[in-house]
Design an enzyme around this catalytic site. Sequence first.
Site, PDB file in Angstrom:
ATOM      1  CG  ASN A   1      -2.335   0.588   0.784  1.00  0.00           C
ATOM      2  OD1 ASN A   1      -2.405   1.700   0.263  1.00  0.00           O
ATOM      3  ND2 ASN A   1      -3.411  -0.142   1.037  1.00  0.00           N
ATOM      4  NE  ARG A   2      -2.036   4.718  -3.461  1.00  0.00           N
ATOM      5  CZ  ARG A   2      -2.728   3.642  -3.821  1.00  0.00           C
ATOM      6  NH1 ARG A   2      -3.143   2.775  -2.915  1.00  0.00           N
ATOM      7  NH2 ARG A   2      -3.022   3.431  -5.094  1.00  0.00           N
TER       8      ARG A   2
ATOM      9  CG  HIS B   1       1.851  -1.989  -3.958  1.00  0.00           C
ATOM     10  ND1 HIS B   1       1.217  -2.042  -2.739  1.00  0.00           N
ATOM     11  CD2 HIS B   1       0.862  -2.133  -4.899  1.00  0.00           C
ATOM     12  CE1 HIS B   1      -0.086  -2.225  -2.933  1.00  0.00           C
ATOM     13  NE2 HIS B   1      -0.331  -2.268  -4.223  1.00  0.00           N
TER      14      HIS B   1
ATOM     15  CG  HIS C   1      -1.683  -6.759  -5.257  1.00  0.00           C
ATOM     16  ND1 HIS C   1      -2.783  -6.757  -6.088  1.00  0.00           N
ATOM     17  CD2 HIS C   1      -1.514  -5.475  -4.858  1.00  0.00           C
ATOM     18  CE1 HIS C   1      -3.246  -5.530  -6.189  1.00  0.00           C
ATOM     19  NE2 HIS C   1      -2.504  -4.721  -5.446  1.00  0.00           N
ATOM     20  CB  SER C   2      -4.129 -13.176  -5.662  1.00  0.00           C
ATOM     21  OG  SER C   2      -2.965 -13.975  -5.665  1.00  0.00           O
TER      22      SER C   2
ATOM     23  CG  ASP D   1      -7.818   1.150  -4.030  1.00  0.00           C
ATOM     24  OD1 ASP D   1      -7.336   0.220  -3.338  1.00  0.00           O
ATOM     25  OD2 ASP D   1      -7.131   1.817  -4.833  1.00  0.00           O
TER      26      ASP D   1
ATOM     27  CD  GLN E   1      -6.390  -0.912   0.420  1.00  0.00           C
ATOM     28  OE1 GLN E   1      -6.191  -0.721   1.614  1.00  0.00           O
ATOM     29  NE2 GLN E   1      -6.680   0.079  -0.413  1.00  0.00           N
TER      30      GLN E   1
ATOM     31  CD  GLU F   1      -4.198  -5.418  -2.239  1.00  0.00           C
ATOM     32  OE1 GLU F   1      -3.120  -4.848  -2.001  1.00  0.00           O
ATOM     33  OE2 GLU F   1      -5.105  -4.893  -2.929  1.00  0.00           O
TER      34      GLU F   1
END
Length: 379
Positions: A86-87, A112, A186-187, A260, A297, A325
Site C-alpha cells: 500500500n502507500r 507497494h 496481491h492476487s 480501494d 485492503q 490484501e
Amino acid sequence: MSVTAVPRITRSRFGMLPDGGEVERVVLQAASGLEARIMTYGASLQALLVPDAAGRRDDIVLGHDVLDGYLARRQFFGATIGRYANRIAGARFMLDGKKVQLAANNGVNALHGGPEGFDRRNWRIVAIEDGDRPAVTLAYTSADGEQGYPGTLDVELTWRLTGPMELSLDMTARTDRPTVVNLTNHSFFNLAGARSGQNILDHHLTVAADHFLAIDAGAIPLRQPPCAVADTPFDFRAGAAVGARIRDDHPQIRVGRGYDHNFCLGPTSSEPHFAARLAEPASGRVLELFTNQPGLQVYSGNFLDGSTAGKGGRLYRQSDAICLEPHAWPDTPNRPDFPTARLGPGEVYRHSTRYRFTHAHPGAIETQSAVESPGGAGR
C-alpha cells in the site's frame, strides 16, 4: 493438467529474465483438484485452479500465461508486495527520530515498496516439501537502503497446501536495523474464472470489519479516526454483492472510483482469524480468507482499463477481479495512532493468511441486487 490422485509437487523453468536469470515455477497439487502454481519472479501466485460445485476446475486469479506478460508491465498480478504494501504519504517518514526518504512512484507517495519492490525481484527457492502437505519456501534479501528503506531485511515465505481445499501463505522477516515491514499477496480473484469474461460485481462479499479508513485523492488515509461502516456502502458485515452499492453517491466511493480501502480487522494476532468471504453465484465457488493481519485492503479492480491482455488473450477491464490484501494499515509509519509496522533487530515479523475454498449450491448465493456492468469500462 489432470487432477492428481495424491498430493504432489513439480518444479520447472517458467522463463528467462533479460539479465539471463532463470525464473522457475513450482506446482502444488492436491487430490481434491486444488492446484497452486507459484513462480519465483515476485514470489507470485501465477495460477490457482479450484474446482466448482460440479467438480470443474478453473484458474481463478488474473495474470499471464507466460513470463513476458509480467515483465512488460507492472500490475502486481499475484505478486508478493514489500517492503511496504500500500502507500506511504510523501514517500517519507520518521523512524527513531531520523527522517527516512523513500523512492516515490505514485505521485509524491511510495506505493507497494517503490519503483522496484519485492514483486520485481526473482526470489530464491530454499526448500521444497513433498507429501501430504506439499510446500515451497522462497527467500529474498533486501539490502540496507534498497528503495530507501533502512536495514538489511531477510524475508522467507512458504506457500503450502494445508488441506484438501486450503492454501496457506506464511511470511517472516528479520532485520539488522530498525525498519518498517508490511508484506502481502496481491492476487486478483475472479471465482468465475480468469478466462470467463465475467466481472466480479455479482460476487457476494462479507468482511468482518466494523470500520474502514477514509482516503484522500491520493489514496492516503485522512487525518481522522477510522469510519464506522454502518449505514454506508462499506458495510459488508452481513454480506452484499460487490456491485450492489458501488455506484452509490458516497464521497469515498467517488474518491476511490469504487472500493480501494483498508478495512480495520483488529489487532495483529498470533493465529489467523476470519476476515472475509467471497462467493460466486454461478459456479458455487466460495473463498474464505483467514489472516493474522490488522487490515484488509479491498480493491474492486477500478483501474483495470482494457489495455492489458492477460490469460487466454482476454483484455482485463474494470471490475474483472477483486483483490483482498491482508496487511498493516496504509501510511502507518506516519500515523502513530495506527497499529505499528516497526520491526527491530531480534524481532520477527510474521504474516499468516489462509485461503480456504468451499462450495455453495450454484444460484443459492444471495446477491442482494441485480448488478449492471460499469458503463464504458466493464462487460
